[in-house]
Motif scaffolding. Structure first.
Motif, PDB file in Angstrom:
ATOM      1  N   ARG A 136      21.534  16.344  43.215  1.00 27.79           N
ATOM      2  CA  ARG A 136      22.601  17.328  43.021  1.00 27.79           C
ATOM      3  C   ARG A 136      23.631  17.250  44.135  1.00 27.79           C
ATOM      4  O   ARG A 136      23.293  17.098  45.314  1.00 27.79           O
ATOM      5  CB  ARG A 136      22.026  18.743  42.943  1.00 27.79           C
ATOM      6  N   VAL A 137      24.889  17.380  43.726  1.00 27.24           N
ATOM      7  CA  VAL A 137      26.009  17.308  44.655  1.00 27.24           C
ATOM      8  C   VAL A 137      26.850  18.571  44.503  1.00 27.24           C
ATOM      9  O   VAL A 137      27.340  18.864  43.409  1.00 27.24           O
ATOM     10  CB  VAL A 137      26.877  16.062  44.349  1.00 27.24           C
ATOM     11  N   GLY A 138      26.990  19.321  45.587  1.00 27.69           N
ATOM     12  CA  GLY A 138      27.859  20.499  45.558  1.00 27.69           C
ATOM     13  C   GLY A 138      29.293  20.074  45.817  1.00 27.69           C
ATOM     14  O   GLY A 138      29.543  19.200  46.656  1.00 27.69           O
ATOM     15  N   ILE A 139      30.235  20.652  45.085  1.00 25.01           N
ATOM     16  CA  ILE A 139      31.652  20.335  45.284  1.00 25.01           C
ATOM     17  C   ILE A 139      32.377  21.651  45.525  1.00 25.01           C
ATOM     18  O   ILE A 139      32.399  22.524  44.649  1.00 25.01           O
ATOM     19  CB  ILE A 139      32.230  19.603  44.045  1.00 25.01           C
ATOM     20  N   TYR A 140      32.920  21.812  46.736  1.00 22.99           N
ATOM     21  CA  TYR A 140      33.614  23.060  47.088  1.00 22.99           C
ATOM     22  C   TYR A 140      35.004  22.659  47.551  1.00 22.99           C
ATOM     23  O   TYR A 140      35.207  22.315  48.711  1.00 22.99           O
ATOM     24  CB  TYR A 140      32.821  23.768  48.189  1.00 22.99           C
ATOM     25  N   MET A 141      35.914  22.618  46.602  1.00 22.52           N
ATOM     26  CA  MET A 141      37.234  22.047  46.891  1.00 22.52           C
ATOM     27  C   MET A 141      38.335  22.847  46.229  1.00 22.52           C
ATOM     28  O   MET A 141      38.101  23.652  45.330  1.00 22.52           O
ATOM     29  CB  MET A 141      37.286  20.597  46.379  1.00 22.52           C
ATOM     30  N   GLY A 142      39.532  22.585  46.679  1.00 19.75           N
ATOM     31  CA  GLY A 142      40.707  23.121  46.008  1.00 19.75           C
ATOM     32  C   GLY A 142      41.115  22.150  44.915  1.00 19.75           C
ATOM     33  O   GLY A 142      40.364  21.241  44.543  1.00 19.75           O
ATOM     34  N   MET A 143      42.328  22.345  44.406  1.00 22.57           N
ATOM     35  CA  MET A 143      42.797  21.502  43.315  1.00 22.57           C
ATOM     36  C   MET A 143      43.480  20.263  43.884  1.00 22.57           C
ATOM     37  O   MET A 143      44.709  20.175  43.940  1.00 22.57           O
ATOM     38  CB  MET A 143      43.753  22.313  42.448  1.00 22.57           C
ATOM     39  N   VAL A 144      42.668  19.328  44.329  1.00 19.19           N
ATOM     40  CA  VAL A 144      43.177  18.054  44.840  1.00 19.19           C
ATOM     41  C   VAL A 144      42.629  16.947  43.938  1.00 19.19           C
ATOM     42  O   VAL A 144      41.586  17.135  43.300  1.00 19.19           O
ATOM     43  CB  VAL A 144      42.758  17.823  46.316  1.00 19.19           C
ATOM     44  N   PRO A 145      43.309  15.793  43.879  1.00 18.79           N
ATOM     45  CA  PRO A 145      42.827  14.743  42.971  1.00 18.79           C
ATOM     46  C   PRO A 145      41.410  14.302  43.287  1.00 18.79           C
ATOM     47  O   PRO A 145      40.655  13.924  42.386  1.00 18.79           O
ATOM     48  CB  PRO A 145      43.812  13.580  43.201  1.00 18.79           C
ATOM     49  N   GLU A 146      41.040  14.390  44.571  1.00 14.74           N
ATOM     50  CA  GLU A 146      39.693  13.959  44.958  1.00 14.74           C
ATOM     51  C   GLU A 146      38.615  14.792  44.261  1.00 14.74           C
ATOM     52  O   GLU A 146      37.478  14.332  44.105  1.00 14.74           O
ATOM     53  CB  GLU A 146      39.507  14.043  46.477  1.00 14.74           C
ATOM     54  N   ALA A 147      38.946  16.020  43.864  1.00 14.03           N
ATOM     55  CA  ALA A 147      37.955  16.839  43.153  1.00 14.03           C
ATOM     56  C   ALA A 147      37.609  16.177  41.819  1.00 14.03           C
ATOM     57  O   ALA A 147      36.437  16.076  41.444  1.00 14.03           O
ATOM     58  CB  ALA A 147      38.479  18.259  42.934  1.00 14.03           C
ATOM     59  N   ALA A 148      38.627  15.716  41.109  1.00 15.02           N
ATOM     60  CA  ALA A 148      38.372  15.020  39.838  1.00 15.02           C
ATOM     61  C   ALA A 148      37.656  13.698  40.105  1.00 15.02           C
ATOM     62  O   ALA A 148      36.737  13.309  39.365  1.00 15.02           O
ATOM     63  CB  ALA A 148      39.682  14.782  39.097  1.00 15.02           C
ATOM     64  N   VAL A 149      38.063  13.012  41.173  1.00  4.88           N
ATOM     65  CA  VAL A 149      37.453  11.722  41.497  1.00  4.88           C
ATOM     66  C   VAL A 149      35.957  11.885  41.748  1.00  4.88           C
ATOM     67  O   VAL A 149      35.136  11.138  41.202  1.00  4.88           O
ATOM     68  CB  VAL A 149      38.143  11.092  42.738  1.00  4.88           C
ATOM     69  N   ILE A 150      35.593  12.894  42.519  1.00  6.44           N
ATOM     70  CA  ILE A 150      34.177  13.022  42.871  1.00  6.44           C
ATOM     71  C   ILE A 150      33.348  13.501  41.672  1.00  6.44           C
ATOM     72  O   ILE A 150      32.202  13.088  41.496  1.00  6.44           O
ATOM     73  CB  ILE A 150      33.976  13.921  44.124  1.00  6.44           C
ATOM     74  N   MET A 151      33.945  14.342  40.830  1.00 13.81           N
ATOM     75  CA  MET A 151      33.215  14.753  39.618  1.00 13.81           C
ATOM     76  C   MET A 151      32.902  13.522  38.765  1.00 13.81           C
ATOM     77  O   MET A 151      31.770  13.322  38.311  1.00 13.81           O
ATOM     78  CB  MET A 151      34.048  15.751  38.797  1.00 13.81           C
ATOM     79  N   LEU A 152      33.923  12.705  38.543  1.00 12.29           N
ATOM     80  CA  LEU A 152      33.729  11.507  37.724  1.00 12.29           C
ATOM     81  C   LEU A 152      32.762  10.528  38.379  1.00 12.29           C
ATOM     82  O   LEU A 152      31.984   9.846  37.700  1.00 12.29           O
ATOM     83  CB  LEU A 152      35.081  10.827  37.482  1.00 12.29           C
ATOM     84  N   ALA A 153      32.805  10.469  39.718  1.00 16.79           N
ATOM     85  CA  ALA A 153      31.895   9.560  40.425  1.00 16.79           C
ATOM     86  C   ALA A 153      30.449  10.022  40.262  1.00 16.79           C
ATOM     87  O   ALA A 153      29.535   9.206  40.097  1.00 16.79           O
ATOM     88  CB  ALA A 153      32.282   9.471  41.899  1.00 16.79           C
ATOM     89  N   CYS A 154      30.245  11.334  40.306  1.00 18.39           N
ATOM     90  CA  CYS A 154      28.898  11.867  40.060  1.00 18.39           C
ATOM     91  C   CYS A 154      28.453  11.489  38.651  1.00 18.39           C
ATOM     92  O   CYS A 154      27.337  10.986  38.449  1.00 18.39           O
ATOM     93  CB  CYS A 154      28.888  13.390  40.205  1.00 18.39           C
ATOM     94  N   ALA A 155      29.334  11.756  37.683  1.00 11.97           N
ATOM     95  CA  ALA A 155      28.992  11.432  36.295  1.00 11.97           C
ATOM     96  C   ALA A 155      28.646   9.953  36.178  1.00 11.97           C
ATOM     97  O   ALA A 155      27.753   9.563  35.421  1.00 11.97           O
ATOM     98  CB  ALA A 155      30.149  11.789  35.370  1.00 11.97           C
ATOM     99  N   ARG A 156      29.358   9.139  36.935  1.00 13.14           N
ATOM    100  CA  ARG A 156      29.150   7.692  36.850  1.00 13.14           C
ATOM    101  C   ARG A 156      27.766   7.276  37.322  1.00 13.14           C
ATOM    102  O   ARG A 156      27.096   6.490  36.666  1.00 13.14           O
ATOM    103  CB  ARG A 156      30.222   6.979  37.684  1.00 13.14           C
ATOM    104  N   ILE A 157      27.346   7.817  38.460  1.00 13.94           N
ATOM    105  CA  ILE A 157      26.042   7.386  38.984  1.00 13.94           C
ATOM    106  C   ILE A 157      24.895   8.253  38.460  1.00 13.94           C
ATOM    107  O   ILE A 157      23.733   8.020  38.778  1.00 13.94           O
ATOM    108  CB  ILE A 157      26.012   7.357  40.534  1.00 13.94           C
ATOM    109  N   GLY A 158      25.234   9.298  37.705  1.00 12.70           N
ATOM    110  CA  GLY A 158      24.185  10.155  37.164  1.00 12.70           C
ATOM    111  C   GLY A 158      23.744  11.248  38.116  1.00 12.70           C
ATOM    112  O   GLY A 158      22.732  11.907  37.894  1.00 12.70           O
ATOM    113  N   ALA A 159      24.536  11.451  39.199  1.00 16.23           N
ATOM    114  CA  ALA A 159      24.254  12.596  40.072  1.00 16.23           C
ATOM    115  C   ALA A 159      24.783  13.850  39.370  1.00 16.23           C
ATOM    116  O   ALA A 159      25.756  13.789  38.636  1.00 16.23           O
ATOM    117  CB  ALA A 159      24.924  12.419  41.425  1.00 16.23           C
ATOM    118  N   ILE A 160      24.120  14.966  39.584  1.00 13.72           N
ATOM    119  CA  ILE A 160      24.467  16.196  38.859  1.00 13.72           C
ATOM    120  C   ILE A 160      25.392  17.016  39.749  1.00 13.72           C
ATOM    121  O   ILE A 160      24.987  17.457  40.820  1.00 13.72           O
ATOM    122  CB  ILE A 160      23.185  16.997  38.552  1.00 13.72           C
TER     123      ILE A 160
END
Ligand code: WTA
Length: 642
Positions: A136-160
């Motif tokens: 599991r990966v917690g994401i505590y961010m504002g609305m920056v492109p990296e927020a979308a990047v890290i969500m997709l990266a989690c989805a990619r490797i199967g991290a929740i």
């Protein structure tokens, strides 16, 4: 036919012919046929829809339904990030995937190719930090492109991933990270909001002193504010991204592989970790995005939600990108530097589809027409709303002032739990009525039930229930399957209970009235009153607290707290301010009550249950409180009235 009975709310707006002609779905007959098929031949319908995606291995069984547990596209192997990115590289590699605008006006465009590269890097960076499938990966961010990047990266490797809204404070972050047992937290130094820096990393630092499972933080530099970095534990995003490859092969994940947990308020003090999985969520959010937004390759689509809420997950990131669309993402406040910001952005970027919340629309109305009038909004072709019931006046204003009286409006009803839209117009097809979310989407089987489980008549209010499984439904409550069953599937055995009251009119249109439980919707943020109560009771002066919602012109509802004090304490403005602040500290500023009322006692039944109905009426200023005979001590009411 009676002419006199035509009231304001019965106005009907058919879709403009010019819209229908070019739409994916053009006629009511087309919709009806697809809908019928989706209900009568559920598996056949969804098997066909699933063919549009990339599967490493095709699903064998479409749906396994053992209430309350559903599995979708069973045996299928896929990867959501692959479907959002890799799949488009051949045809749309150089098309803008995300156009991001910072509050300071900076614009960054990430093409599908660039977004793919960044997501691959982030995937490699996480793997380097020891994060893998199922972690599991917690994401505590504002609305920056990296927020979308890290969500997709989690989805990619199967991290929740579990995204925690940037408005939450340290205690709320800690509870969520601990419940999910997160290994990594991704955050940023600070976020921009109305020209000020909101220190995010500092909140994470506070939270994770109490989170034994968190091994690392990954920190995006955004606001340049000074922060503490603990060597070994804390890593800069840009440092990690610089040393990893931009190539990453997406693994084949099981269709039911957990995708994300999103915490949402319920009727107890503890938020529920709503769990969504891969294949069903992918198919559901992609199909709703395509048909409800009528997405086309040339659209510039803007959803103003925050990625911390389900709308940001499904309709900024996954649904639009899976369709190969261009999504605009905005960092800041709608009134910074002035109230024209959104309209200026629509003009600047040529936004064609705009999706926002009723509470925002009511703020626009309050700010005045002059702001949108100053801008050319003719690029808009479709408007949408989500998050709470929209009052007909706001709907009409939205249509006339923002939509030039031409753009169809899609009022979409759905929930964190449903993953995607459930009741919604199809813009080229469905005649709309202001205030109604109209008809069910494909595969959605809604019923209005009475308390005894029988079906309500047309126009009779009842409880909104979904009696068949759908692909993007939640699978369980993280770590608490019993609560999942209890909360959603026990009121009506084997049927999903939404917690909303609604009626269906003589045309089969749905009108959602709002929550029937102790959940309040403030500015589209779902808040459990029990959470706010437990924050209040944490104060040394408070003996007991009951929090209820009252109608609010701007925010839909606001919170009123009724508080009894311990001996030796007395209420006053100073204590009121302290209590409001306490809620801000523990949950977040957005959860602060708008009023605190001190009382000697709370109205209770003889069995000791607080009579919330009475408190709601008192908070709303209702004078006739109806039946109060079950009250244990009637005199408390007289005191509360004063
Ligand atoms: C309310 C947001 C009326 C409803 C996507 C639901 C709505 C809760 C609408 C879910 C709508 C959402 N009309 N009410 N169009 N959309 N709601 O989980 O009470 O943050 O149960 O998901 O918002 O809120 P949530």
């Amino acid at each position: 036919m009676s002419i006199e009975s035509v009231s304001r709310e019965s106005r009907v707006f058919p879709p403009p012919a010019s819209f229908s002609e070019r739409a994916h779905l053009k006629t009511r007959e087309e919709y009806e046929a697809m809908y019928q098929r989706s209900i009568e031949d559920r598996d056949g319908f969804w098997r066909e829809q699933a063919e549009a995606f990339h599967w490493f291995e095709a699903p064998e069984t479409i749906c396994e339904w053992t209430p309350p547990h559903a599995k979708w596209f069973v045996g299928g192997k896929t990867n959501l990030a692959y479907n959002c990115l890799d799949r488009h590289l051949g045809t749309r590699g150089n098309k803008a995937a995300i156009i991001w605008e910072g509050e300071d006006g900076e614009v960054i465009t990430l093409t599908y190719r660039q977004l793919h590269r960044d997501v691959c890097r982030a995937a490699n960076a996480m793997e380097k930090l020891g994060v893998g499938a199922g972690d599991r990966v917690g994401i505590y961010m504002g609305m920056v492109p990296e927020a979308a990047v890290i969500m997709l990266a989690c989805a990619r490797i199967g991290a929740i991933h579990t995204v925690i809204f940037g408005g939450f404070a340290a205690d709320a972050i800690r509870d969520r990270l601990n419940d999910a047992e997160a290994k990594l937290v991704v955050t940023q130094d600070g976020a921009w909001r109305r020209g000020k820096v909101i220190p995010l990393k500092a909140q994470v630092d506070k939270a994770i002193t109490d989170c034994p499972t968190v091994k690392h933080t990954l920190v995006v530099k955004r606001a340049q504010n000074e922060i503490d970095m603990e060597p070994g534990r804390d890593k800069w995003w840009h440092d990690m991204m610089a040393v990893v490859s931009g190539k990453h092969e997406a693994p084949a994940l099981d269709s039911e592989h957990p995708l994300f947990i999103l915490y949402t308020s319920g009727t107890t003090g503890k938020p529920k970790g709503v769990l969504h999985t891969t294949g069903g969520y992918m198919v559901g959010t992609t199909l709703t995005s395509k048909y409800v937004f009528d997405l086309r390759d040339e659209d510039v689509y803007w959803c103003t939600a925050d990625v911390g809420w389900i709308t940001g997950h499904s309709y900024i990131v996954y649904g639009p990108l899976s369709n190969g669309a261009t999504a605009l993402m905005y960092e800041g406040a709608p009134n910074h530097p002035d109230e024209g910001r959104f309209w200026e952005m629509i003009e600047r970027h040529g936004v064609t589809i705009f999706y926002t919340a009723p509470t925002a629309i009511r703020a626009f109305i309050k700010w005045g027409e002059r702001w949108p009038m100053e801008h050319d909004l003719t690029s808009l072709r479709l408007l949408g709303t989500v998050g709470e019931p929209i009052n007909p006046e706001a709907w009409i204003w939205y249509r006339n002032v923002i939509g030039r009286g031409e753009c169809p409006i899609v009022d979409t009803w759905w929930q964190t739990e449903t993953g995607g839209m459930m009741l919604t117009p199809i813009p080229g097809v469905t005649p709309t009525k202001p205030g109604s979310c109209t008809l069910p989407f494909f595969g959605v089987s809604p019923k209005i039930l009475r308390e005894d489980g029988t079906e309500a008549e047309a126009n009779e209010g009842g409880l909104l229930v979904i009696d068949q499984p759908w692909p993007s439904m939640l699978r369980t409550v993280w770590g608490d399957d019993e609560r999942f069953r209890q909360q959603y599937f026990s009121k009506f055995e084997g049927k999903y209970f939404t917690g909303d009251g609604a009626r269906r009119d003589e045309d089969g249109y749905f009108w959602v009235m709002g929550r029937v439980d102790d959940v309040v919707n403030v500015s589209g943020h779902r808040l459990g009153t029990a959470e706010v109560e437990s924050a209040l009771v944490g104060h040394k002066a408070v003996a007991e607290a009951a929090v209820v919602g009252r109608p609010d012109e701007l925010t839909g509802q606001s919170l009123v707290a009724f508080v009894t004090l311990k001996g030796g304490f007395s209420g006053g403005d100073a204590l009121k301010a302290e209590l409001i602040d306490q809620v801000g500290q523990e949950i977040g500023k957005f959860a602060r009550p708008s009023d605190v009322r001190f009382a000697d006692g709370l109205p209770k039944t003889r069995s000791g249950k607080i009579m919330r109905r009475l408190l709601k009426q008192l908070a709303a200023g209702v004078t006739d409180l109806g039946d109060t005979t079950t009250l244990e001590d009637a005199s408390v009411l007289d005191k509360l009235r004063q």
